[in-house]
Each structure stands twice: as C-alpha cells, then as structure tokens.
Enzyme design. Structure first.
Site, PDB file in Angstrom:
ATOM      1  N   PRO A 114      -4.538   0.403  18.782  1.00  0.00           N
ATOM      2  CA  PRO A 114      -4.510   0.082  17.310  1.00  0.00           C
ATOM      3  C   PRO A 114      -4.358   0.870  15.876  1.00  0.00           C
ATOM      4  CG  PRO A 114      -6.782  -0.739  18.345  1.00  0.00           C
ATOM      5  CD  PRO A 114      -5.872   0.305  19.302  1.00  0.00           C
TER       6      PRO A 114
ATOM      7  N   HIS B 176       0.551  -1.417  -0.196  1.00  0.00           N
ATOM      8  CA  HIS B 176      -0.146   0.020   0.266  1.00  0.00           C
ATOM      9  C   HIS B 176       0.890   1.017  -0.018  1.00  0.00           C
ATOM     10  CE1 HIS B 176      -4.147  -1.152   0.879  1.00  0.00           C
ATOM     11  NE2 HIS B 176      -3.784  -1.773   0.187  1.00  0.00           N
TER      12      HIS B 176
ATOM     13  N   LYS C 141       0.876   0.304  15.141  1.00  0.00           N
ATOM     14  CA  LYS C 141       2.143   0.034  15.345  1.00  0.00           C
ATOM     15  C   LYS C 141       2.494  -0.836  16.812  1.00  0.00           C
ATOM     16  CE  LYS C 141       4.092   3.198  13.221  1.00  0.00           C
ATOM     17  NZ  LYS C 141       3.690   2.309  12.397  1.00  0.00           N
TER      18      LYS C 141
HETATM   19  P1  RFL Z   1       1.126 -12.006  21.704  1.00  0.00           P
HETATM   20  O1  RFL Z   1       0.609 -11.878  19.986  1.00  0.00           O
HETATM   21  O2  RFL Z   1       0.123 -11.677  22.677  1.00  0.00           O
HETATM   22  O3  RFL Z   1       1.871 -13.108  21.666  1.00  0.00           O
HETATM   23  C1  RFL Z   1       2.388 -13.906  23.033  1.00  0.00           C
HETATM   24  C2  RFL Z   1       1.599 -14.976  23.034  1.00  0.00           C
HETATM   25  O4  RFL Z   1       2.560 -15.503  24.379  1.00  0.00           O
HETATM   26  C3  RFL Z   1       0.837 -16.530  24.755  1.00  0.00           C
HETATM   27  N1  RFL Z   1       1.210 -16.529  26.558  1.00  0.00           N
HETATM   28  C4  RFL Z   1       1.900 -17.712  26.951  1.00  0.00           C
HETATM   29  N2  RFL Z   1       2.015 -18.899  27.033  1.00  0.00           N
HETATM   30  C5  RFL Z   1       3.437 -19.021  28.029  1.00  0.00           C
HETATM   31  N3  RFL Z   1       2.685 -18.943  29.214  1.00  0.00           N
HETATM   32  C6  RFL Z   1       2.317 -18.175  29.191  1.00  0.00           C
HETATM   33  N4  RFL Z   1       2.365 -17.938  30.454  1.00  0.00           N
HETATM   34  C7  RFL Z   1       1.869 -17.308  28.506  1.00  0.00           C
HETATM   35  N5  RFL Z   1       0.679 -16.136  28.797  1.00  0.00           N
HETATM   36  C8  RFL Z   1       0.302 -15.769  27.222  1.00  0.00           C
HETATM   37  C9  RFL Z   1       0.160 -16.328  24.108  1.00  0.00           C
HETATM   38  O5  RFL Z   1      -1.077 -17.181  24.133  1.00  0.00           O
HETATM   39  C10 RFL Z   1       0.466 -15.721  22.624  1.00  0.00           C
HETATM   40  O6  RFL Z   1       0.275 -16.905  21.855  1.00  0.00           O
HETATM   41  O7  RFL Z   1       2.022 -11.198  21.545  1.00  0.00           O
HETATM   42  P2  RFL Z   1       3.581 -10.463  20.846  1.00  0.00           P
HETATM   43  O8  RFL Z   1       4.271 -11.885  19.887  1.00  0.00           O
HETATM   44  O9  RFL Z   1       4.154  -9.442  21.313  1.00  0.00           O
HETATM   45  O10 RFL Z   1       2.581  -9.762  19.706  1.00  0.00           O
HETATM   46  C11 RFL Z   1       2.208  -8.839  19.600  1.00  0.00           C
HETATM   47  C12 RFL Z   1       0.448  -8.227  18.665  1.00  0.00           C
HETATM   48  O11 RFL Z   1       0.258  -9.644  18.557  1.00  0.00           O
HETATM   49  C13 RFL Z   1       0.026  -7.022  18.843  1.00  0.00           C
HETATM   50  O12 RFL Z   1       0.972  -5.781  19.133  1.00  0.00           O
HETATM   51  C14 RFL Z   1      -0.690  -6.915  17.879  1.00  0.00           C
HETATM   52  O13 RFL Z   1      -1.618  -8.271  17.161  1.00  0.00           O
HETATM   53  C15 RFL Z   1      -1.383  -5.859  18.384  1.00  0.00           C
HETATM   54  N6  RFL Z   1      -2.894  -5.410  18.057  1.00  0.00           N
HETATM   55  C16 RFL Z   1      -3.182  -4.653  16.937  1.00  0.00           C
HETATM   56  N7  RFL Z   1      -2.145  -4.754  16.076  1.00  0.00           N
HETATM   57  C17 RFL Z   1      -1.794  -3.458  15.021  1.00  0.00           C
HETATM   58  O14 RFL Z   1      -0.954  -3.012  14.556  1.00  0.00           O
HETATM   59  N8  RFL Z   1      -3.518  -3.881  14.486  1.00  0.00           N
HETATM   60  C18 RFL Z   1      -4.208  -4.130  15.072  1.00  0.00           C
HETATM   61  O15 RFL Z   1      -5.425  -3.969  14.746  1.00  0.00           O
HETATM   62  C19 RFL Z   1      -4.980  -5.082  16.734  1.00  0.00           C
HETATM   63  N9  RFL Z   1      -5.108  -5.893  16.831  1.00  0.00           N
HETATM   64  C20 RFL Z   1      -4.175  -6.590  18.699  1.00  0.00           C
HETATM   65  C21 RFL Z   1      -5.134  -6.026  18.099  1.00  0.00           C
HETATM   66  C22 RFL Z   1      -3.943  -7.155  20.096  1.00  0.00           C
HETATM   67  C23 RFL Z   1      -5.079  -7.715  20.536  1.00  0.00           C
HETATM   68  N10 RFL Z   1      -5.248  -8.196  21.840  1.00  0.00           N
HETATM   69  C24 RFL Z   1      -3.520  -7.884  22.200  1.00  0.00           C
HETATM   70  C25 RFL Z   1      -6.161  -8.886  22.680  1.00  0.00           C
HETATM   71  C26 RFL Z   1      -6.608  -6.808  18.141  1.00  0.00           C
HETATM   72  C27 RFL Z   1      -6.527  -8.555  19.533  1.00  0.00           C
HETATM   73  C28 RFL Z   1      -7.703  -8.361  20.156  1.00  0.00           C
HETATM   74  C1  PHB Z   2      -6.141  -4.156  10.313  1.00  0.00           C
HETATM   75  O1  PHB Z   2      -7.207  -4.496  11.410  1.00  0.00           O
HETATM   76  O2  PHB Z   2      -6.862  -4.174   9.780  1.00  0.00           O
HETATM   77  C2  PHB Z   2      -5.601  -2.926  11.067  1.00  0.00           C
HETATM   78  C3  PHB Z   2      -6.058  -2.317  12.409  1.00  0.00           C
HETATM   79  C4  PHB Z   2      -5.632  -1.499  13.197  1.00  0.00           C
HETATM   80  C5  PHB Z   2      -5.204  -0.118  11.509  1.00  0.00           C
HETATM   81  C6  PHB Z   2      -5.110  -1.042  10.504  1.00  0.00           C
HETATM   82  C7  PHB Z   2      -5.286  -1.963  10.065  1.00  0.00           C
HETATM   83  O3  PHB Z   2      -4.410   0.918  12.304  1.00  0.00           O
END
Ligand code: RFL
Ligand code: PHB
Length: 392
Positions: A292, A72, A296
């Site tokens: 979100p 993009h 980032k």
């Molecule tokens: P994760 O992805 O939370 O992975 C952590 C892993 O650790 C496991 N875990 C354990 N394992 C062993 N023992 C324990 N006691 C444990 N406790 C937990 C979990 O099961 C999991 O598999 O962290 P990581 O790897 O640092 O990655 C970070 C990203 O996942 C996160 O920053 C993003 O997904 C945040 N986020 C979003 N970021 C965006 O940039 N755009 C988004 O649209 C977006 N949507 C989101 C999100 C995070 C969400 N969370 C955390 C609830 C939507 C949601 C719902």
């Molecule tokens: C997405 O889930 O596609 C997403 C979330 C947050 C953003 C952009 C894209 O800022």
C-alpha cells in the site's frame, strides 16, 4: 438465466465496471460472495488519483466525492533528518483526492441498487465453466438453490483470494511475487488529523503513515512484524508507538482517541500475466497486488476497469473482439509501472529484518537526494498522482 457479462465480485473493480457497462447499454449481473454490510464496511485505501476521480465522474457517481473528498496538493516524507515536502501540484499540475474506498464502494452500490437489481449478494460457491469456448457460464448458490448464468464474457473482479484467477489452468499463466516480511497495523479514529497532508515516515523502529478520511477522521499505520498479534496492540500502545516514530514535532499535534477499527494487512507485490484466458478477463486485485505504500491498489483497479470497459463496449457496439484481445497487453505496462513505484517506495521507507547500518545509510542518502533534487521529487510526484492511462 442469460446476460452479456457476468462480473464476479462487488469490490471497487466490479462495481465500477458495472456502472460503465450500464451507461453503455451492456447487460451484466454481479455476483458477490459477501453481504452488503460486509462489503460496505471494509476499511481499505484512501487516496484517489486524478484518473480514478475522472472515471468516477464518467460513471456518474462523483457527487458526494466532490462534496466530501479532500483534494491534496502535496505530502511529506519524514525521517530523522527532517521532513521533505513533495509539492505534487507544483511538480505535475495535478492533485490527488483523499476519499475512502469505503465511501467509493457505498456510492457505487447505491447507484447500482437505484437502477435495479443486477447485484446478487451472498452468492455462494461461484464456479466458472467453459471459459475457453464462446459460450461460457457461471454457476452459484443463492438461498440454497443453484443457478446458472450463460454469458458472452466473465469479468473476474473478485480480488486476490477470488475464484476467477484459480479457474485458469496454471500452465496458462505466469505469476510474479514478492512477499514482504512485515505488515501494516492500521487504526481508524474520529480525531482530527495531525497534519493537513499525508506524512510517510521512515524511522529506525519502522515505517509509519499519518493519513485521514476527513477533517475529523484519521487513519494511521505502523509497520509491524508479521508475527505480531492484533490483540497485543491496545489503542494506547498503538498511539505511543506512532508518536515515537513520528517524532516530537508531529506527535505534539497528534490527537488520540478510541479506535473505530484496527487491523493488520500483510504486504505483497504480485502480478499475473496475461490478465485474460479464453472469455475470462481479470481486473484489479484478482490480477495484481501492490504493497500500500503509495496508495496504488485501488487506482490500478480503476485503470484496469477503464481498459476493460472500453474493450467490452467496443465489442458490444461494433462486434469487434480486437480491443478485448488486446486488453492484457494494454493493461500490464501500467500495472508494472505501479508495481515498480510501490516496491521502490516500500524499500525506501521500511525497516527490513536485514537492514544493516549500511542499508539504513543508503535509505537516508536517498531521502537526502530527494530533499535536494527537483528531478527526484518530480519523479515521485508524477508516480504519486498516477501515470497516464496510455503512454505510447
Ligand atoms: P476487492 O476490493 O478485494 O474486491 C473483490 C470482491 O470480490 C468478492 N469475492 C467474491 N465474490 C464472489 N465469489 C467469490 N468466490 C469471491 N471471492 C471474492 C470479495 O468479497 C470482494 O467484495 O478487489 P478490487 O475490486 O479489485 O479492488 C481492489 C482494492 O480493494 C485494493 O487494491 C485496495 O484496497 C488495496 N488495499 C489498499 N490499497 C491502497 O491503495 N491503499 C490502502 O491503504 C490499502 N489498504 C488494501 C488495504 C487491501 C486490503 N486487502 C485486500 C486485504 C488493506 C487491505 C486489508
Ligand atoms: C490510507 O489508508 O489512507 C492510505 C493508505 C496508503 C497510502 C496512503 C493512504 O499510501
């Protein structure tokens, strides 16, 4: 059992770290609390910065992303005063990649399992021991049996609710936090996106985001109060609210269909400092959370991993602990820069309970400034594509 690095968590941070360590010949074991299906099924982020794309390339897991990801070159800010296109490629010479976190995770797990089994799913009751000594260990229960792994270092990649950060004495950490009084209700559907680019929409009724996973799969969000219950949001209600916020021009192009997934995510800014204690190093959501807006979270996880992998590899190759000792000081400035951008963008685009008519005018005035100022657009674009790994 003995290994060099125990990685806690098989999210993007833990999996990417493992892949980089594997390539450098560092031994590790990953312990993940959930099942593989659960980890692979979580719908989260969708936009990868160039730095994250490069890192996936370096880790040797970029083939499918190159084939299926959507580069993009810009995105839209939309309000009642009309759209503003941020042409990120013209302004920065870079682009972002639309490729779901779900896909990134699947690619990393596939690579990990292909090279052999250092990944333990359904590891229960993970506990960290002797972190302040040179001989730390991690214990866990698998299939009813308790195991203990002795190691040189522990990488806490277990997300915001994980056990790693909680294993550090509260007196050794400082935390910074802002909880926002709303969440994002997200819906995934197999319908073509309403636009070729992402649309971030600021509306009287609240924020909305039009995003995508492919040319045939869309991801949409609407801001909702935290008191809102998922079961009160039928697909019809979601589509109607989204169309209202996006306005007639965009809504006219909105294809609707049954949801594949629907969930509410709360919004939070959070930083823990330092990101290390003794032989434990935190990376990704275990150390910090961003709202979100601006996408980032996953990208910050990737930059932490880049710094941490470098430091662990340096220790492995040269026996030098210097880079490890400097890990937190190297990672935190980029964390704070992304925290600032995500907080600023959230404040600009959302309706807060105390947004009065003056507050709303300020948001509109800022969007008007962005519309007319190349300098303002450039500032947004350079943050959106991701700031450099090291900014000296
Ligand atoms: P994760 O992805 O939370 O992975 C952590 C892993 O650790 C496991 N875990 C354990 N394992 C062993 N023992 C324990 N006691 C444990 N406790 C937990 C979990 O099961 C999991 O598999 O962290 P990581 O790897 O640092 O990655 C970070 C990203 O996942 C996160 O920053 C993003 O997904 C945040 N986020 C979003 N970021 C965006 O940039 N755009 C988004 O649209 C977006 N949507 C989101 C999100 C995070 C969400 N969370 C955390 C609830 C939507 C949601 C719902
Ligand atoms: C997405 O889930 O596609 C997403 C979330 C947050 C953003 C952009 C894209 O800022």
């Amino acid at each position: 059992m003995k290994t060099q690095v125990v990685i806690i968590g098989a999210g993007p941070s833990g999996l990417l770290l493992s892949q980089l360590l594997y390539q450098a010949g560092v031994d590790f074991i990953i312990l993940e609390r959930q099942t593989r299906d659960h980890v692979e099924g979580r719908i989260r982020a969708g936009v990868l910065e160039q730095i994250t794309v490069d890192l996936l390339e370096r880790a040797g897991v970029a083939d499918r992303m190159r084939r299926e990801g959507l580069p993009h070159h810009g995105f839209q800010l939309l309000s009642e005063d009309g759209p503003v296109r941020i042409d990120v490629t013209k302004l920065t010479g870079k682009s972002v990649m639309v490729y779901g976190q779900t896909e990134v995770t699947q690619d990393l797990i596939a690579a990990c399992l292909k090279r052999g089994g250092e990944l333990v799913f359904e590891a229960g009751d993970v506990a960290l021991h002797d972190l302040e000594t040179e001989t730390p260990s991690v214990s866990f229960i698998k299939d009813g049996t308790r195991h203990q792994i002795h190691c040189d270092f522990v990488a806490g990649c277990d997300g915001y609710h994980g056990v790693s950060r909680k294993s550090i004495p509260a007196t050794a950490l400082q935390t910074f936090e802002r909880v926002y009084p709303f969440g994002w209700l997200g819906l995934l559907a197999d319908v073509p996106p309403c636009d070729e680019e992402l649309i971030y929409c600021s509306h009287e009724r609240g924020f909305a985001l039009a995003s995508m996973r492919s040319h045939t799969r869309s991801r949409y969000y609407v801001q909702v109060p935290l008191s809102e219950k998922l079961e009160d949001w039928s697909d019809d209600r979601f589509w109607q609210e989204l169309a209202r916020r996006l306005g007639p021009d965009v809504a006219g192009k909105l294809a609707v269909g049954p949801s594949l997934e629907k969930s509410i995510a709360p919004l939070r800014s959070f930083v823990t400092a330092p990101m290390q204690w003794g032989r434990l190093f935190l990376a990704g959501d275990a150390a910090h959370i961003v709202p979100p807006t601006g996408a980032k979270g996953l990208n910050l996880a990737a930059s932490d991993v880049a710094y941490l992998a470098d430091a662990l590899i340096d220790w492995h190759r040269r026996g030098s602990p210097d880079a490890l000792a400097a890990y937190s000081a190297r990672a935190l400035p980029r964390v704070w820069r992304a925290e600032r951008f995500s907080w600023w963008f959230t404040n600009l685009m959302h309706r807060f309970p105390d947004t009065d008519t003056f507050g709303r005018q300020m948001q509109r005035a800022e969007l008007d400034y962005i519309r007319h100022s190349d300098a303002a657009q450039k500032g947004i674009a350079e943050n959106y594509v991701g700031l450099p790994l090291d900014w000296s």
